[in-house]
Design a protein around this motif. Structure first.
Motif, PDB file in Angstrom:
ATOM      1  N   ASP A 190       0.834  -1.204   0.000  1.00 32.27           N
ATOM      2  CA  ASP A 190       0.000   0.000   0.000  1.00 32.27           C
ATOM      3  C   ASP A 190       0.872   1.258   0.000  1.00 32.27           C
ATOM      4  O   ASP A 190       2.107   1.182  -0.079  1.00 32.27           O
ATOM      5  CB  ASP A 190      -1.002  -0.028   1.157  1.00 32.27           C
ATOM      6  CG  ASP A 190      -0.379   0.120   2.536  1.00 32.27           C
ATOM      7  OD1 ASP A 190       0.820   0.490   2.652  1.00 32.27           O
ATOM      8  OD2 ASP A 190      -1.098  -0.111   3.526  1.00 32.27           O
ATOM      9  N   ALA A 191       0.238   2.424   0.107  1.00 34.40           N
ATOM     10  CA  ALA A 191       0.958   3.700   0.062  1.00 34.40           C
ATOM     11  C   ALA A 191       1.961   3.842   1.203  1.00 34.40           C
ATOM     12  O   ALA A 191       2.919   4.613   1.100  1.00 34.40           O
ATOM     13  CB  ALA A 191      -0.045   4.852   0.097  1.00 34.40           C
ATOM     14  N   ASN A 192       1.758   3.096   2.292  1.00 32.94           N
ATOM     15  CA  ASN A 192       2.690   3.115   3.424  1.00 32.94           C
ATOM     16  C   ASN A 192       3.753   2.029   3.322  1.00 32.94           C
ATOM     17  O   ASN A 192       4.523   1.827   4.259  1.00 32.94           O
ATOM     18  CB  ASN A 192       1.922   2.953   4.736  1.00 32.94           C
ATOM     19  CG  ASN A 192       0.997   4.112   4.995  1.00 32.94           C
ATOM     20  OD1 ASN A 192       1.394   5.267   4.851  1.00 32.94           O
ATOM     21  ND2 ASN A 192      -0.240   3.820   5.344  1.00 32.94           N
ATOM     22  N   GLY A 193       3.747   1.305   2.206  1.00 32.75           N
ATOM     23  CA  GLY A 193       4.730   0.241   2.017  1.00 32.75           C
ATOM     24  C   GLY A 193       4.396  -1.030   2.764  1.00 32.75           C
ATOM     25  O   GLY A 193       5.287  -1.838   3.033  1.00 32.75           O
ATOM     26  N   LEU A 194       3.115  -1.235   3.101  1.00 35.32           N
ATOM     27  CA  LEU A 194       2.698  -2.390   3.894  1.00 35.32           C
ATOM     28  C   LEU A 194       1.710  -3.253   3.133  1.00 35.32           C
ATOM     29  O   LEU A 194       1.040  -2.796   2.203  1.00 35.32           O
ATOM     30  CB  LEU A 194       2.044  -1.921   5.198  1.00 35.32           C
ATOM     31  CG  LEU A 194       2.906  -1.050   6.101  1.00 35.32           C
ATOM     32  CD1 LEU A 194       2.085  -0.543   7.282  1.00 35.32           C
ATOM     33  CD2 LEU A 194       4.132  -1.795   6.574  1.00 35.32           C
ATOM     34  N   VAL A 195       1.618  -4.510   3.563  1.00 34.78           N
ATOM     35  CA  VAL A 195       0.631  -5.450   3.034  1.00 34.78           C
ATOM     36  C   VAL A 195       0.096  -6.258   4.219  1.00 34.78           C
ATOM     37  O   VAL A 195       0.860  -6.607   5.129  1.00 34.78           O
ATOM     38  CB  VAL A 195       1.257  -6.366   1.951  1.00 34.78           C
ATOM     39  CG1 VAL A 195       2.348  -7.266   2.524  1.00 34.78           C
ATOM     40  CG2 VAL A 195       0.199  -7.188   1.233  1.00 34.78           C
ATOM     41  N   PRO A 196      -1.225  -6.532   4.258  1.00 35.15           N
ATOM     42  CA  PRO A 196      -1.746  -7.380   5.338  1.00 35.15           C
ATOM     43  C   PRO A 196      -1.286  -8.822   5.141  1.00 35.15           C
ATOM     44  O   PRO A 196      -1.187  -9.306   4.012  1.00 35.15           O
ATOM     45  CB  PRO A 196      -3.264  -7.265   5.216  1.00 35.15           C
ATOM     46  CG  PRO A 196      -3.525  -6.728   3.858  1.00 35.15           C
ATOM     47  CD  PRO A 196      -2.292  -6.036   3.391  1.00 35.15           C
TER      48      PRO A 196
END
Length: 125
Positions: free
Chosen positions: A14-20
């Motif tokens: 995502d835009a924050n560089g994260l993935v669930p």
């Protein structure tokens, strides 16, 4: 496990560089936990086979079990069709989460697994 570079390239962070990340027990199919990973945490998991995540509150990587000893050995890493969710298929050593604090309104652990709700997942049209 898939080739690390190919899997990392296929993940839609995502835009924050994260993935669930969903951690699912290999033997029973039980969902052990849901957390977040950044590219480095996912790469570490692929390299070591030990579940690594990203803490959004501490802004730091954390390895499941590094303080509690309750580890998740990752046997497979999968991604969904559009790459925005990662699945760790795991073998757990100990519980995945601490019991809820008494003030949270949560129930105390019973020693039994929670009931599983199984529904077919429909493809998007």
């Amino acid at each position: 496990m898939p080739a690390p570079d190919a899997l990392l390239a296929a993940v839609a962070f995502d835009a924050n560089g994260l993935v669930p990340v969903i951690a699912q027990e290999a033997r029973t199919g039980m969902i052990r936990m849901v957390a977040w990973a950044n590219r480095e945490a996912l790469a570490e998991t692929l390299a070591t086979g030990a579940a690594c995540f990203w803490s959004r509150s501490r802004l730091a990587a954390w390895r499941k079990g590094e303080t509690s000893g309750n580890t998740l050995a990752v046997r497979e890493v999968r991604i969904d069709c559009d790459g925005d969710v990662v699945l760790y298929v795991v073998e757990a050593e100990g519980p995945s989460q601490a019991p809820p604090p008494a003030s949270s309104g949560g129930s105390a652990p019973t020693g039994r697994s929670p009931p599983m709700i199984i529904r077919p997942i429909r493809r998007r049209s």
